[in-house]
Design a protein around this motif. Structure first.
Motif, short mmCIF file in Angstrom:
data_model
loop_
_atom_site.label_atom_id
_atom_site.label_comp_id
_atom_site.label_asym_id
_atom_site.label_seq_id
_atom_site.Cartn_x
_atom_site.Cartn_y
_atom_site.Cartn_z
N LYS A 157 26.42 -1.86 -13.27
CA LYS A 157 25.34 -2.83 -13.37
C LYS A 157 24.58 -2.62 -14.68
O LYS A 157 24.10 -1.51 -14.95
N THR A 210 17.56 6.90 -11.25
CA THR A 210 17.47 8.19 -10.55
C THR A 210 18.14 8.10 -9.18
O THR A 210 17.59 8.54 -8.17
N SER A 252 22.25 8.77 -7.45
CA SER A 252 23.19 9.90 -7.52
C SER A 252 23.60 10.22 -8.96
O SER A 252 23.67 11.37 -9.37
N SER A 253 23.91 9.16 -9.73
CA SER A 253 24.39 9.39 -11.10
C SER A 253 23.30 10.00 -11.96
O SER A 253 23.54 10.94 -12.72
N ARG A 306 12.39 4.42 -11.28
CA ARG A 306 11.76 3.31 -10.57
C ARG A 306 11.63 3.65 -9.09
O ARG A 306 10.61 3.41 -8.48
N THR A 307 12.72 4.20 -8.52
CA THR A 307 12.67 4.63 -7.11
C THR A 307 13.18 6.07 -7.03
O THR A 307 14.30 6.34 -7.49
N ARG A 360 18.81 4.81 1.66
CA ARG A 360 19.53 4.87 0.39
C ARG A 360 20.37 6.12 0.47
O ARG A 360 20.15 6.97 1.32
N TRP A 368 22.23 -0.54 -2.62
CA TRP A 368 23.38 -1.39 -2.95
C TRP A 368 24.24 -1.73 -1.74
O TRP A 368 25.06 -2.63 -1.79
P1 NA7 Z 1 22.28 3.74 -7.62
O1 NA7 Z 1 22.17 4.62 -6.48
O2 NA7 Z 1 22.32 2.26 -7.38
O3 NA7 Z 1 21.06 4.09 -8.59
C1 NA7 Z 1 20.75 3.29 -9.70
C2 NA7 Z 1 19.42 3.71 -10.24
O4 NA7 Z 1 19.11 2.90 -11.40
C3 NA7 Z 1 18.28 3.50 -9.26
O5 NA7 Z 1 17.37 4.55 -9.39
C4 NA7 Z 1 17.67 2.18 -9.73
O6 NA7 Z 1 16.34 1.99 -9.38
C5 NA7 Z 1 17.82 2.32 -11.23
N1 NA7 Z 1 17.75 1.02 -11.91
C6 NA7 Z 1 18.66 0.02 -11.81
N2 NA7 Z 1 18.26 -1.03 -12.55
C7 NA7 Z 1 17.08 -0.69 -13.11
C8 NA7 Z 1 16.17 -1.34 -13.97
N3 NA7 Z 1 16.40 -2.60 -14.38
N4 NA7 Z 1 15.06 -0.68 -14.34
C9 NA7 Z 1 14.84 0.58 -13.92
N5 NA7 Z 1 15.65 1.26 -13.10
C10 NA7 Z 1 16.76 0.63 -12.70
O7 NA7 Z 1 23.57 4.06 -8.50
P2 NA7 Z 1 24.24 5.48 -8.80
O8 NA7 Z 1 25.28 5.25 -9.81
O9 NA7 Z 1 23.22 6.50 -9.09
O10 NA7 Z 1 24.90 5.88 -7.45
C11 NA7 Z 1 25.86 5.00 -6.84
C12 NA7 Z 1 26.65 5.74 -5.83
O11 NA7 Z 1 27.57 6.62 -6.47
C13 NA7 Z 1 25.88 6.64 -4.91
O12 NA7 Z 1 25.24 5.97 -3.88
C14 NA7 Z 1 26.94 7.59 -4.43
O13 NA7 Z 1 27.68 6.97 -3.41
C15 NA7 Z 1 27.82 7.76 -5.64
P3 NA7 Z 1 15.99 1.09 -8.07
O14 NA7 Z 1 16.57 1.89 -6.93
O15 NA7 Z 1 16.74 -0.22 -8.24
O16 NA7 Z 1 14.54 0.95 -8.05
#
Ligand code: NA7
Length: 538
Positions: free
Chosen positions: A148, A185, A187-188, A208-209, A327, A492
Motif C-alpha cells: 500500500k 508501526t 508488524s513490518s 498513527r496507530t 489488529r 486490513w
Molecule cells: P499493517 O499492519 O497494515 O501496518 C501498516 C502501518 O502503516 C500501520 O501502522 C498504519 O497506520 C500505517 N500507515 C498506513 N498508511 C499510513 C498513512 N497514510 N499515514 C500514516 N501511517 C500510515 O502492515 P504491516 O506490513 O506492518 O503488517 C502486515 C502483516 O504482515 C501483519 O499483520 C502480519 O500478518 C505480517 P494505521 O493502522 O492505518 O493507522
C-alpha cells in the motif's frame, strides 16, 4: 493470439508456499503444470520483504510444511523465530527437493486471464505477451503481496531515498550517518525500526496507530532440540492440525471468570514470558468475545510496554487503547526498548499530525523535519490487492475486479461464482491471516487435489461455485465475526486500511479445525455448492 498459445492442464500463479505446494500436488496427480511468478525466484512474500529485522511471527517449527516427512526430516531450523533469509532458503530448499524449478517461469507475471466458455479453458497472457491455455488456473498470489502506498501529500516529491519494506532492495541499504523516517508501526514497522535505529544517525518513527506486541524472546534451536522435534514431527503435526490457529497454543480454554483474576494473570504471565503472540492471544478463552476479558489481557500488555519503554509519558503514546487482537498482535525483538535510544524520536500523529512530505523531509503540525530516507512500512492491499490488479474475466464477461470492488466474496474462501475452473488459495473469507498460514495452505491445496481427482474420475470438465452457496458462506463468515470483538477492527482484515475499499470481513474466524471439517464435509457431499458439468460422451 489463441493459435500460438501453449497448452497445459493447470496454470499455477505464484511461487510462494501456496504455489510451491499446488504445483507439486497437481504434477503428482499426473497433470501438466506451468507455474509463473513475477518475482525472480521462489518465496512469495519472503522474496519481496527483505528488510532487516524481518522474522516470521509464527515459530519456525510450525511455519513449515508437514505434507512430506522427507522434507521435514531434512531441514533444521536454526532459531525459534526464523529470519527472512532463512525462510527464503527454506522455500528454495523445498522447491529443489520437489524438483519444481522446471515447472516455473520467473520474472513473468500475469496481465490478463480470460475464460473461454466454448473451449472450457482459460487463456492467460503473461507480461511478456506469451499466452497459456489451461483447463484450470490456481491463483496462489498471496494475501500480503500488493504494497500500500500511503496517501500522504507530496510523497512523490521527496528528493531522498524512499524505500518500501515490502519491496526491499536485494542489495540491502546502509543507513549509517542517515536521518531516517519510518512511516507505519504494524508488524513490518516493529521489525525494521530496531534495526534501522542501530545504524541511523537519527530515526523518526511516525506512528498513527500503536501496536500491541509481545517480545519473542528469540533464541537458537540446539541440534538436540531439533532432533527431538524431528522424532516427534508426525505426532506434533497431528496435534497441531485441529487447533483454531493450526498451532498447539497450549490454551486451557478457560474464560476470565473461570480462571479468576489471580490465575488469569499467572496464565498471561506464563505465555508472555515464553514469548509467542499466538499463545498469549489464546491464553484466556473469551478474549475475543468478552470486552472485559479482552481489556484484562490488553491491560497486562500495556503494563509490560510501560516497563519496556521505561518512560511513562513516552510509553503512554506507544500504548494502544483499542481491544487487543482486533489488529495483528505483533511479536517483536526489542521494539519498545528502541525508544530508550537517544537517536530515536517518536512522532505521534495524535499530537502532531503528519501534514505532508516535501523534497527535504516531512512536515507535521509542530514543525519540519529534514531526513535523507523515508521508509514506508505502510502495509498492503491485503487478500484482494494482487488479484484485482490483474484483468481476470470469468463467464459472461464478468470481471473479478468489478465483482470484488463491490464486495470481496468467495465460496469457502477458495472459489468465486462466475469464475469456472479456478481456485484462489487463501481467497477472501478463508482462515488465512487468522491462522498458521502454511497449514491453511496445506488444507486448501490438499482439498483442491482431492477435487481434481474427483473431477477426473467423474468426467467433469467444468465447475463453478453457485452464487447462493457463495452468498451463504459470506454470511456465515460475517456472522462468526459479528459474535466477536473483531467488529471493532480497523485493520486490513476487513479492508479498512485502504481508502475506498469495501468494508467486509475477509478472514474466516471459525478456526482451521472447523474449517477443515467444513471442507471435508463439502467434498463428501459431492462438492456441495459447486455446479459441476460432465463432459458429453464422445
Ligand atoms: P499493517 O499492519 O497494515 O501496518 C501498516 C502501518 O502503516 C500501520 O501502522 C498504519 O497506520 C500505517 N500507515 C498506513 N498508511 C499510513 C498513512 N497514510 N499515514 C500514516 N501511517 C500510515 O502492515 P504491516 O506490513 O506492518 O503488517 C502486515 C502483516 O504482515 C501483519 O499483520 C502480519 O500478518 C505480517 P494505521 O493502522 O492505518 O493507522
Amino acid at each position: 493470439m489463441t493459435s500460438t498459445a501453449e497448452t497445459t492442464d493447470i496454470l499455477v500463479v505464484g511461487a510462494g508456499f501456496a504455489g510451491i505446494y499446488m504445483s507439486h500436488a497437481a504434477r503428482k496427480l499426473g497433470l501438466s503444470v506451468i507455474a509463473v511468478d513475477r518475482a525472480g525466484g521462489f518465496g512469495g512474500t519472503w522474496y519481496w520483504n527483505r528488510y532487516p529485522g524481518l522474522r516470521c511471527d509464527v515459530e519456525s517449527i510450525d511455519y513449515s510444511f508437514s505434507f512430506d516427512n522427507d522434507i521435514q526430516q531434512n531441514w533444521s531450523w536454526s532459531e525459534k523465530f526464523a529470519s527472512q533469509p532463512e525462510i527464503l532458503r527454506y522455500a528454495e530448499f523445498v522447491a529443489d527437493r520437489l524438483e519444481l524449478r522446471p515447472l516455473f517461469r520467473f520474472g513473468n507475471g500475469v496481465k490478463r486471464s480470460i475464460w473461454n466458455e466454448d473451449e472450457t479453458c482459460w487463456y492467460t497472457t503473461l507480461d511478456d505477451d506469451s499466452v497459456i491455455r489451461s483447463r484450470y488456473v490456481a491463483w496462489a498470489t498471496g494475501i500480503l503481496s500488493e504494497p500500500k502506498k500511503p496517501a500522504i501529500d507530496g510523497i512523490d516529491s521527496f528528493a531522498g531515498e524512499t524505500l518500501y519494506t515490502a519491496r526491499w532492495p536485494h542489495e540491502g541499504f546502509n543507513f549509517e550517518g542517515k536521518r531516517v523516517a519510518v512511516i507505519g508501526t504494524g508488524s513490518s514497522g516493529l521489525g525494521v525500526i530496531p534495526e534501522i535505529a542501530k545504524q541511523a544517525e537519527h530515526l523518526y518513527v511516525i506512528q498513527r496507530t500503536p501496536s500491541y506486541s509481545v517480545p519473542g524472546f528469540n533464541k537458537p534451536i540446539a541440534k538436540e532440540q531439533m532432533d527431538a522435534v524431528k522424532a516427534d514431527y508426525p505426532e506434533y503435526r497431528k496435534r497441531a492440525r485441529p487447533w483454531p490457529l493450526g498451532v498447539d497454543t497450549l490454551s486451557s480454554f478457560k474464560t476470565l471468570e473461570e480462571f479468576g483474576v489471580e490465575a488469569a494473570t499467572e496464565e498471561l504471565r506464563k505465555h508472555y514470558d515464553y514469548g509467542n503472540g499466538m499463545r498469549y492471544g489464546g491464553a484466556i478463552a473469551d478474549v475475543m468475545v468478552n470486552m472485559e476479558a479482552n481489556e484484562f489481557a490488553s491491560q497486562f500488555l500495556r503494563d509490560r510496554i510501560r516497563e519496556r519503554v521505561g518512560d511513562d509519558e513516552l510509553a503512554e503514546k506507544l500504548i494502544p487503547k483499542y481491544p487487543m487482537l482486533t489488529r495483528r498482535l505483533c511479536v517483536d525483538h526489542g521494539y519498545f526498548e528502541t525508544f530508550r535510544r537517544d537517536n530515536v524520536t517518536l512522532i505521534d500523529q495524535s499530537e502532531q499530525a503528519l501534514e505532508r512530505i516535501d523534497a527535504r523531509g516531512f512536515q507535521t503540525s509542530q514543525g519540519h523535519y529534514d531526513v535523507d530516507v523515508i521508509v514506508c512500512a505502510t502495509g498492503f492491499d491485503a487478500l484482494t490487492g494482487a488479484l484485482v490488479k490483474i484483468d481476470i474475466e470469468g463467464s459472461n464477461g464478468l470481471k473479478l475486479a468489478e465483482k470484488w470492488n463491490e464486495a470481496p466474496s468467495a465460496y469457502l474462501g477458495i472459489g468465486v461464482a462466475g469464475f469456472p475452473n479456478t481456485w484462489m488459495i487463501n481467497a477472501p473469507t478463508s482462515p488465512s491471516a487468522f491462522s498458521n498460514v502454511v497449514l491453511a495452505i496445506e488444507q486448501q491445496v490438499e482439498w483442491i487435489s482431492r477435487m481434481l481427482q474427483y473431477l477426473q474420475e467423474n468426467n467433469i470438465d467444468r465447475f463453478e461455485p453457485e452464487a447462493d452457496a457463495e452468498q451463504k458462506w459470506v454470511e456465515h463468515v460475517d456472522e462468526l465475526t459479528r459474535g466477536t470483538l473483531m467488529v471493532h477492527s480497523k485493520a486490513w482484515y476487513s479492508g479498512a486500511n485502504i481508502p475506498g475499499k469495501p468494508r467486509i470481513q475477509m478472514v474466516y474466524l471459525g478456526g482451521l479445525g472447523p474449517y477443515e471439517e467444513t471442507l471435508n464435509d463439502v467434498a463428501a457431499d459431492n462438492y456441495r455448492g459447486f455446479a459441476l458439468t460432465q463432459r458429453p460422451l464422445q
